[in-house]
Design a protein around this motif. Structure first.
Motif, PDB file in Angstrom:
ATOM      1  N   VAL A   1      55.697   7.139  -1.327  1.00  0.00           N
ATOM      2  CA  VAL A   1      55.944   8.017  -2.477  1.00  0.00           C
ATOM      3  C   VAL A   1      54.638   8.652  -2.934  1.00  0.00           C
ATOM      4  CG1 VAL A   1      56.613   8.003  -4.918  1.00  0.00           C
ATOM      5  CG2 VAL A   1      58.040   6.842  -3.225  1.00  0.00           C
ATOM      6  N   ALA A   2      53.555   7.885  -2.961  1.00  0.00           N
ATOM      7  CA  ALA A   2      52.263   8.422  -3.386  1.00  0.00           C
ATOM      8  C   ALA A   2      51.789   9.517  -2.433  1.00  0.00           C
ATOM      9  CB  ALA A   2      51.233   7.296  -3.468  1.00  0.00           C
ATOM     10  N   PHE A   3      51.923   9.304  -1.129  1.00  0.00           N
ATOM     11  CA  PHE A   3      51.512  10.318  -0.168  1.00  0.00           C
ATOM     12  C   PHE A   3      52.367  11.572  -0.294  1.00  0.00           C
ATOM     13  CE2 PHE A   3      49.312   6.915   2.277  1.00  0.00           C
ATOM     14  CZ  PHE A   3      48.070   7.529   2.316  1.00  0.00           C
ATOM     15  N   LEU A   4      53.683  11.407  -0.495  1.00  0.00           N
ATOM     16  CA  LEU A   4      54.545  12.573  -0.700  1.00  0.00           C
ATOM     17  C   LEU A   4      54.134  13.344  -1.938  1.00  0.00           C
ATOM     18  CD1 LEU A   4      58.126  11.322   0.202  1.00  0.00           C
ATOM     19  CD2 LEU A   4      56.927  13.247   1.206  1.00  0.00           C
ATOM     20  N   TRP A   5      53.870  12.616  -3.027  1.00  0.00           N
ATOM     21  CA  TRP A   5      53.477  13.254  -4.273  1.00  0.00           C
ATOM     22  C   TRP A   5      52.171  14.024  -4.103  1.00  0.00           C
ATOM     23  CZ3 TRP A   5      49.355  12.306  -7.731  1.00  0.00           C
ATOM     24  CH2 TRP A   5      49.477  12.959  -8.949  1.00  0.00           C
ATOM     25  N   LEU A   6      51.205  13.407  -3.413  1.00  0.00           N
ATOM     26  CA  LEU A   6      49.936  14.088  -3.161  1.00  0.00           C
ATOM     27  C   LEU A   6      50.135  15.319  -2.287  1.00  0.00           C
ATOM     28  CD1 LEU A   6      47.479  11.107  -2.581  1.00  0.00           C
ATOM     29  CD2 LEU A   6      47.394  12.782  -4.427  1.00  0.00           C
ATOM     30  N   GLY A   7      50.995  15.196  -1.294  1.00  0.00           N
ATOM     31  CA  GLY A   7      51.248  16.334  -0.411  1.00  0.00           C
ATOM     32  C   GLY A   7      51.890  17.496  -1.141  1.00  0.00           C
TER      33      GLY A   7
ATOM     34  N   THR B   1      51.832  18.066  -4.384  1.00  0.00           N
ATOM     35  CA  THR B   1      50.875  18.588  -5.357  1.00  0.00           C
ATOM     36  C   THR B   1      49.836  19.477  -4.677  1.00  0.00           C
ATOM     37  OG1 THR B   1      51.171  16.565  -6.624  1.00  0.00           O
ATOM     38  CG2 THR B   1      49.296  17.926  -7.197  1.00  0.00           C
ATOM     39  N   GLY B   2      49.313  19.008  -3.556  1.00  0.00           N
ATOM     40  CA  GLY B   2      48.342  19.813  -2.816  1.00  0.00           C
ATOM     41  C   GLY B   2      48.930  21.125  -2.334  1.00  0.00           C
ATOM     42  N   TRP B   3      50.160  21.091  -1.866  1.00  0.00           N
ATOM     43  CA  TRP B   3      50.820  22.316  -1.404  1.00  0.00           C
ATOM     44  C   TRP B   3      51.006  23.302  -2.552  1.00  0.00           C
ATOM     45  CZ3 TRP B   3      55.828  24.261  -2.432  1.00  0.00           C
ATOM     46  CH2 TRP B   3      56.209  25.328  -1.633  1.00  0.00           C
TER      47      TRP B   3
END
Length: 65
Positions: A44-50, A52-54
């Motif tokens: 979930v953290a990696f998805l959220w970071l991805g 947000t970055g996008w």
């Protein structure tokens, strides 16, 4: 021939048995949380970071005007 643990448990009183059972339950809960909860939270953290970055990348590359 009984093991040392079985002999100790047969000599233990109810409080000691409850304490051992409680400790085993906490250990099992900790192992379960590391095996299941931590990978899910990291995904979930990696998805959220991805995401947000996008979104930041999309906003920044949009021409101002």
């Amino acid at each position: 021939m009984r093991s040392l643990l079985q002999r100790r448990l047969s000599e233990a009183n109810n409080f000691q048995k409850a304490l051992i059972t409680s400790l085993l339950a906490w250990v099992a809960l900790g192992v379960w949380s590391y095996l299941i909860v931590v990978p899910i939270l990291s995904a979930v953290a990696f998805l959220w970071l991805g995401v947000t970055g996008w979104l930041v990348w999309r906003i920044w590359r949009k021409p101002v005007g």
